[in-house]
Design an enzyme around this catalytic site. Structure first.
Site, mmCIF file in Angstrom:
data_model
loop_
_atom_site.group_PDB
_atom_site.id
_atom_site.type_symbol
_atom_site.label_atom_id
_atom_site.label_comp_id
_atom_site.label_asym_id
_atom_site.label_seq_id
_atom_site.Cartn_x
_atom_site.Cartn_y
_atom_site.Cartn_z
ATOM 1 C CB CYS A 108 24.678 50.287 55.307
ATOM 2 S SG CYS A 108 25.035 51.209 56.791
ATOM 3 C CD GLU A 138 30.209 44.771 54.987
ATOM 4 O OE1 GLU A 138 29.378 44.580 55.887
ATOM 5 O OE2 GLU A 138 31.341 45.256 55.184
ATOM 6 C CB SER A 232 20.467 35.375 65.369
ATOM 7 O OG SER A 232 21.110 36.496 65.893
ATOM 8 C CB SER A 276 17.662 39.806 61.917
ATOM 9 O OG SER A 276 18.895 39.288 62.183
HETATM 10 FE FE1 F3S Z 1 25.191 49.557 58.417
HETATM 11 FE FE2 F3S Z 1 26.395 48.998 60.633
HETATM 12 FE FE3 F3S Z 1 24.049 48.016 60.177
HETATM 13 S S1 F3S Z 1 27.317 49.057 58.622
HETATM 14 S S2 F3S Z 1 23.943 47.799 57.988
HETATM 15 S S3 F3S Z 1 24.545 50.190 60.428
HETATM 16 S S4 F3S Z 1 25.719 46.962 61.181
#
Ligand code: F3S
Length: 293
Positions: A108, A138, A232, A276
């Site tokens: 991202c 991450e 979730s 998700s």
């Molecule tokens: Fe990016 Fe924010 Fe989703 S950092 S992956 S847009 S939660």
């Protein structure tokens, strides 16, 4: 009867982009791997598996593949590894590239921004502190972009005990999905200690935005449908928010779970979904409600 779907329901921008990329790459006919599951949604992962996408679960599995050359029967140029939205450390990305595989990076851009920042600041000799879960992929990726010492902490208690190296400037960044209030609290603690600190708030507002919109829709709705995985945590949070202002709220994983009872006077049904939840499922629920209510 009006149906209102929150604009930010389902995949955030980064995850949507990553998932779409996997479907595009399948069309190339190459052997497709994702580094970790592309999204925490069983239905999506199952569908991708059926389409032939394989998952490299973690670093250990990657190392095994690299060392044992378990892809010896594949032509390297015909193997594509997709890096998901969470990103990976510099060395993992380099190790994969050296192998000759095609790397498709869907990190991202908000996460990539953190990588560039910690890489640059640590190169200038600053000490990096990442506020986030040490085992979150991450955070592991971010740590792996630092050119010098880096610490990770995630609790207020850890912040209270934290002592950075003497005489060094400290740059503090956050995991993109970290709780904003908790981050502020930790930052206050660090500032009070009088260190030379530079705070960069790298929390992504996608989660906050989704919660705000959900609250607004739920406040007007006669019934709310919350779609998402039962494990979730961000979907459960959406359910709690809805329940506070709309008693007739149901939490479903798939359309089969939907047992909605509506008062005759019901004028508005709201729909929201966790991070998700694929669009396809949101549309399915929306169509079902449109036809049946
Ligand atoms: Fe990016 Fe924010 Fe989703 S950092 S992956 S847009 S939660």
């Amino acid at each position: 009867m009006e149906i209102r779907v929150t604009a930010s329901a389902g995949f955030c921008f980064g995850v949507k982009r990553a998932v779409e990329t996997v479907y595009e790459q399948i069309q190339t006919g190459k052997t497709i791997y994702t580094y970790g599951s592309i999204v925490h949604n069983e239905e999506v992962v199952k569908e991708l598996t059926e389409l032939g996408v394989r998952v490299i679960e973690d670093r250990q599995e990657l190392e095994r593949m690299l060392e044992q050359d378990s892809l010896a029967d594949e032509i390297p140029q015909d193997v594509t590894v997709i890096i998901r939205a969470h990103g990976v450390s510099k060395d993992i990305s380099q190790r994969m590239a050296q192998k000759g595989w095609n790397i498709v990076d869907t990190t991202c851009p908000f996460v990539e921004h953190i990588h560039r920042l910690v890489e640059e600041r640590s190169r200038q000799g600053e000490h990096i502190l990442v506020v986030g879960g040490p085992e979150h992929p991450e955070v592991e990726g971010t740590v792996g972009w630092c050119n010098g010492p880096v610490d990770v902490l995630e609790s207020v208690e850890e912040a209270e005990k934290y002592v950075p190296p003497e005489g060094k400037k400290l740059t503090v960044v956050a995991q993109t999905t970290f709780n904003y209030n908790k981050f502020q609290h930790i930052v206050e603690i660090l500032k009070e200690k009088g260190y030379n600190v530079s705070i960069v708030n790298t929390i992504c507002n996608a989660t906050e935005e989704r919660q705000r919109e959900t609250r607004e829709v739920a406040a007007d709705a006669d019934a709310m449908i919350v779609i998402g995985g039962k494990h979730s945590s961000n979907t459960r949070k959406l359910y709690e928010i809805c329940k506070e202002v709309c008693d007739n709220t149901c939490f479903i994983q798939t359309l089969d779970d939907l047992h909605l009872e509506l008062p005759r006077s019901a004028g508005l049904i709201g729909i929201t979904a966790g991070a998700s939840t694929p669009n396809k499922l949101i549309e399915e629920v929306q169509n079902y409600v449109r036809i049946n209510f």
